[in-house]
Design a protein around this motif. Structure first.
Motif, PDB file in Angstrom:
ATOM      1  N   GLN A 139       0.810  -1.217   0.000  1.00 40.13           N
ATOM      2  CA  GLN A 139       0.000   0.000   0.000  1.00 40.13           C
ATOM      3  C   GLN A 139       0.844   1.268   0.000  1.00 40.13           C
ATOM      4  OE1 GLN A 139      -3.390  -0.192  -0.227  1.00 40.13           O
ATOM      5  NE2 GLN A 139      -3.085  -2.407  -0.386  1.00 40.13           N
ATOM      6  N   GLY A 140       2.159   1.097   0.096  1.00 44.20           N
ATOM      7  CA  GLY A 140       3.037   2.261   0.178  1.00 44.20           C
ATOM      8  C   GLY A 140       2.770   3.077   1.428  1.00 44.20           C
ATOM      9  N   HIS A 141       2.450   2.393   2.525  1.00 42.28           N
ATOM     10  CA  HIS A 141       2.044   3.120   3.732  1.00 42.28           C
ATOM     11  C   HIS A 141       3.244   3.769   4.419  1.00 42.28           C
ATOM     12  CE1 HIS A 141       0.003   4.137   7.449  1.00 42.28           C
ATOM     13  NE2 HIS A 141      -1.127   3.854   6.844  1.00 42.28           N
ATOM     14  N   PRO A 142       3.140   5.038   4.793  1.00 43.27           N
ATOM     15  CA  PRO A 142       4.278   5.745   5.403  1.00 43.27           C
ATOM     16  C   PRO A 142       4.672   5.229   6.776  1.00 43.27           C
ATOM     17  CG  PRO A 142       2.296   7.109   5.461  1.00 43.27           C
ATOM     18  CD  PRO A 142       1.981   5.936   4.592  1.00 43.27           C
ATOM     19  N   ALA A 143       3.826   4.424   7.423  1.00 47.12           N
ATOM     20  CA  ALA A 143       4.174   3.903   8.752  1.00 47.12           C
ATOM     21  C   ALA A 143       5.086   2.685   8.674  1.00 47.12           C
ATOM     22  CB  ALA A 143       2.913   3.548   9.522  1.00 47.12           C
ATOM     23  N   THR A 144       5.429   2.239   7.479  1.00 43.58           N
ATOM     24  CA  THR A 144       6.286   1.059   7.339  1.00 43.58           C
ATOM     25  C   THR A 144       7.731   1.419   7.671  1.00 43.58           C
ATOM     26  OG1 THR A 144       4.901   0.448   5.443  1.00 43.58           O
ATOM     27  CG2 THR A 144       6.889  -0.865   5.848  1.00 43.58           C
ATOM     28  N   PRO A 145       8.362   0.756   8.641  1.00 42.62           N
ATOM     29  CA  PRO A 145       9.777   1.016   8.906  1.00 42.62           C
ATOM     30  C   PRO A 145      10.655   0.363   7.840  1.00 42.62           C
ATOM     31  CG  PRO A 145       8.999  -0.750  10.307  1.00 42.62           C
ATOM     32  CD  PRO A 145       7.794  -0.260   9.549  1.00 42.62           C
ATOM     33  N   GLU A 146      11.905   0.775   7.777  1.00 42.70           N
ATOM     34  CA  GLU A 146      12.856   0.059   6.925  1.00 42.70           C
ATOM     35  C   GLU A 146      13.045  -1.341   7.506  1.00 42.70           C
ATOM     36  OE1 GLU A 146      16.447   2.250   5.485  1.00 42.70           O
ATOM     37  OE2 GLU A 146      15.834   3.680   7.026  1.00 42.70           O
ATOM     38  N   ASN A 289     -10.993  -5.827  19.446  1.00 42.68           N
ATOM     39  CA  ASN A 289      -9.896  -5.077  20.053  1.00 42.68           C
ATOM     40  C   ASN A 289      -8.567  -5.296  19.339  1.00 42.68           C
ATOM     41  OD1 ASN A 289     -11.605  -6.062  22.873  1.00 42.68           O
ATOM     42  ND2 ASN A 289     -11.276  -3.892  22.475  1.00 42.68           N
ATOM     43  N   ALA A 290      -7.806  -4.224  19.275  1.00 43.25           N
ATOM     44  CA  ALA A 290      -6.436  -4.296  18.764  1.00 43.25           C
ATOM     45  C   ALA A 290      -5.629  -3.204  19.440  1.00 43.25           C
ATOM     46  CB  ALA A 290      -6.392  -4.132  17.245  1.00 43.25           C
ATOM     47  N   THR A 291      -4.339  -3.478  19.609  1.00 47.33           N
ATOM     48  CA  THR A 291      -3.418  -2.486  20.152  1.00 47.33           C
ATOM     49  C   THR A 291      -2.290  -2.303  19.154  1.00 47.33           C
ATOM     50  OG1 THR A 291      -3.897  -3.316  22.376  1.00 47.33           O
ATOM     51  CG2 THR A 291      -2.035  -1.808  22.133  1.00 47.33           C
ATOM     52  N   LEU A 292      -2.103  -1.092  18.692  1.00 46.19           N
ATOM     53  CA  LEU A 292      -1.056  -0.801  17.716  1.00 46.19           C
ATOM     54  C   LEU A 292       0.064  -0.051  18.412  1.00 46.19           C
ATOM     55  CD1 LEU A 292      -4.076  -0.356  16.256  1.00 46.19           C
ATOM     56  CD2 LEU A 292      -2.597  -0.246  14.255  1.00 46.19           C
ATOM     57  N   ARG A 293       1.297  -0.476  18.163  1.00 47.04           N
ATOM     58  CA  ARG A 293       2.473   0.145  18.771  1.00 47.04           C
ATOM     59  C   ARG A 293       3.248   0.917  17.715  1.00 47.04           C
ATOM     60  NH1 ARG A 293       1.136  -0.855  24.115  1.00 47.04           N
ATOM     61  NH2 ARG A 293       0.933  -3.082  24.518  1.00 47.04           N
ATOM     62  N   PHE A 294       3.600   2.146  18.040  1.00 51.48           N
ATOM     63  CA  PHE A 294       4.361   2.997  17.126  1.00 51.48           C
ATOM     64  C   PHE A 294       5.561   3.598  17.845  1.00 51.48           C
ATOM     65  CE2 PHE A 294       0.035   3.147  15.471  1.00 51.48           C
ATOM     66  CZ  PHE A 294       0.200   3.083  14.096  1.00 51.48           C
ATOM     67  N   LYS A 295       6.577   3.927  17.051  1.00 56.72           N
ATOM     68  CA  LYS A 295       7.664   4.795  17.494  1.00 56.72           C
ATOM     69  C   LYS A 295       7.952   5.788  16.386  1.00 56.72           C
ATOM     70  CE  LYS A 295      10.763   2.971  21.025  1.00 56.72           C
ATOM     71  NZ  LYS A 295      12.169   2.571  21.304  1.00 56.72           N
ATOM     72  N   ARG A 296       8.365   6.961  16.766  1.00 59.68           N
ATOM     73  CA  ARG A 296       8.676   7.969  15.757  1.00 59.68           C
ATOM     74  C   ARG A 296      10.111   7.813  15.269  1.00 59.68           C
ATOM     75  NH1 ARG A 296       4.675  11.461  14.973  1.00 59.68           N
ATOM     76  NH2 ARG A 296       3.127  11.762  16.637  1.00 59.68           N
ATOM     77  N   GLY A 297      10.279   7.995  13.955  1.00 60.72           N
ATOM     78  CA  GLY A 297      11.606   7.970  13.365  1.00 60.72           C
ATOM     79  C   GLY A 297      12.323   9.292  13.572  1.00 60.72           C
ATOM     80  N   VAL A 298      13.515   9.394  13.014  1.00 61.33           N
ATOM     81  CA  VAL A 298      14.324  10.606  13.207  1.00 61.33           C
ATOM     82  C   VAL A 298      13.659  11.836  12.603  1.00 61.33           C
ATOM     83  CG1 VAL A 298      16.516   9.386  13.395  1.00 61.33           C
ATOM     84  CG2 VAL A 298      15.658  10.014  11.135  1.00 61.33           C
ATOM     85  N   ASP A 299      12.798  11.621  11.575  1.00 59.63           N
ATOM     86  CA  ASP A 299      12.111  12.755  10.956  1.00 59.63           C
ATOM     87  C   ASP A 299      10.751  13.028  11.599  1.00 59.63           C
ATOM     88  OD1 ASP A 299      10.760  10.543  10.118  1.00 59.63           O
ATOM     89  OD2 ASP A 299      10.760  11.055   7.978  1.00 59.63           O
ATOM     90  N   GLY A 300      10.442  12.294  12.665  1.00 61.28           N
ATOM     91  CA  GLY A 300       9.179  12.495  13.368  1.00 61.28           C
ATOM     92  C   GLY A 300       8.024  11.669  12.851  1.00 61.28           C
ATOM     93  N   THR A 301       8.233  10.923  11.753  1.00 59.29           N
ATOM     94  CA  THR A 301       7.158  10.103  11.191  1.00 59.29           C
ATOM     95  C   THR A 301       6.907   8.882  12.063  1.00 59.29           C
ATOM     96  OG1 THR A 301       7.751  10.764   8.947  1.00 59.29           O
ATOM     97  CG2 THR A 301       6.386   8.798   9.169  1.00 59.29           C
TER      98      THR A 301
END
Length: 367
Positions: A139-146, A289-301
């Protein structure tokens, strides 16, 4: 236990009977208390766990111990308990209950017992980080990490260097499962002596030279996900996903954690994380129910760490901010119209231990 062929007993007047599977799970006590705090229904709670001393047994109306040696037997035991206790909704807390209950959900629901778990396909994607990231890439989703998915020594080394090691830290973990305690961080500047005496929460820091000898001892190289190391702020998004309505989403900033047993954090309104979570849940096909975990990258994304296809152990943070997601989830399962949720954004939460006491001649109790 065996399946029953008798007629289910009549429903208790004014009660909703909820079978909570995994009452020994961390965070279960807060979820059980949340089910009793709602004005929408009176909860009669049937607690199930494999541990006869499960901490949540002190907070339920009916307790039952089940085996977990074989999924079919586990489902049969839960089915008998649900039938005997006239259960309306099955609410799984422990990860080990998700797949067996998901695969048997049509049987339960044909008998009028709602099962609060996503379908097997959604569970399979959420539980496999490599497959999850692969769906995001499509999907080209911006939340995908390298990331790289590797299965050989050479692929692992190439991936680590492709992600910038030794100039950057790099992470790796098995693709199956969402437990961050399996996460390892390759840190070229690690102080080995300090790492021995000061355990890093939810991770083990080492170096590439430190892990390669261990991999050389294996007869078959493990399947791994190698990702960029995200150093930004860590967030959780608690989701109640509904098939015909917008999900209920609450975003939280984690400011301090300790082995997932205590933490401090703040319920913060973050529209970007909400939108990402809505898109990801829709992509996977998660329900309930679902729990999604995120961290911000160096550019804030924000970058996605993973998706837990169950309710969070720390969901009481949302309850304290005005969003009783455990109770709302039961209402949704029963087909009730949900009220508007007024979240008190900015609520700060600290969670710590709770003691359960057992005596030779008394039921489990808390203080």
């Amino acid at each position: 236990m065996t399946l029953l062929d008798t007629v289910r007993p009549s429903i208790r007047d004014g009660d909703v009977t909820v079978l909570v599977a995994g009452v020994g799970t961390l965070g279960a006590s807060g979820i059980l208390k949340a089910l009793r705090q709602t004005d929408a229904f009176d909860a009669h709670i049937v607690g199930v766990d494999a541990n006869p001393n499960a901490r949540g047994f002190s907070l339920v109306d009916t307790a039952a111990t089940v085996s977990q040696e074989e999924p079919g037997a586990l489902v049969a035991e839960i089915h008998e308990i649900a039938w005997t206790e006239n259960v309306d909704v099955i609410f799984p807390l422990g990860t080990e209950y998700l797949r067996p209950l998901s695969e048997s959900k049509p049987t339960f629901e044909s008998e009028g017992i709602r099962v609060m778990v996503a379908d097997p396909r959604a569970l399979a994607i959420a539980r496999d980080t490599g497959r999850l990231y692969g769906e995001l890439v499509k999907q080209g989703h911006p939340a995908t990490p390298e990331f790289y998915r590797v299965s050989t020594h050479d692929e692992f080394v190439d991936a680590v260097h492709a992600l910038g090691y030794p100039d950057r830290c790099v992470c790796f973990k098995p693709p199956i499962g969402t437990d961050l305690s399996c996460l390892h961080i390759l840190d070229p500047e690690i102080n080995r002596f300090n790492a021995l005496l000061n355990k890093q929460s939810n991770s083990i820091r080492t170096t590439l030279d430190g892990v390669l000898p261990a991999f050389a001892e294996t007869t078959e190289f493990p399947d791994l996900i190698v990702t960029e190391d995200l150093r930004g702020e860590k967030y959780s998004v608690d989701a109640l996903v509904r098939t015909e309505d917008e999900p209920i989403l609450v975003t939280r900033l984690h400011t301090e954690t300790d082995e997932n047993r205590s933490f401090t954090g703040t319920v913060e309104e973050d529209f970007e994380l909400m939108e990402y979570s809505r898109e990801i849940c829709d992509l996977i096909g998660v329900e309930y129910n679902a729990t999604l975990r995120f961290k911000r990258g160096v550019d804030g994304t924000p970058k996605l760490l993973g998706v837990h296809p169950r309710i969070s152990k720390s969901i009481t943070a949302c309850v304290g901010a005005g969003a009783n997601i455990p109770a709302l989830s039961v209402q949704y399962a029963l087909g009730h119209e949900l009220p508007d949720v007024d979240v008190e954004w900015g609520t700060h939460v600290t969670r710590d231990w709770q003691d359960v006491f057992y005596g030779p001649d008394r039921e489990p109790s808390t203080i």
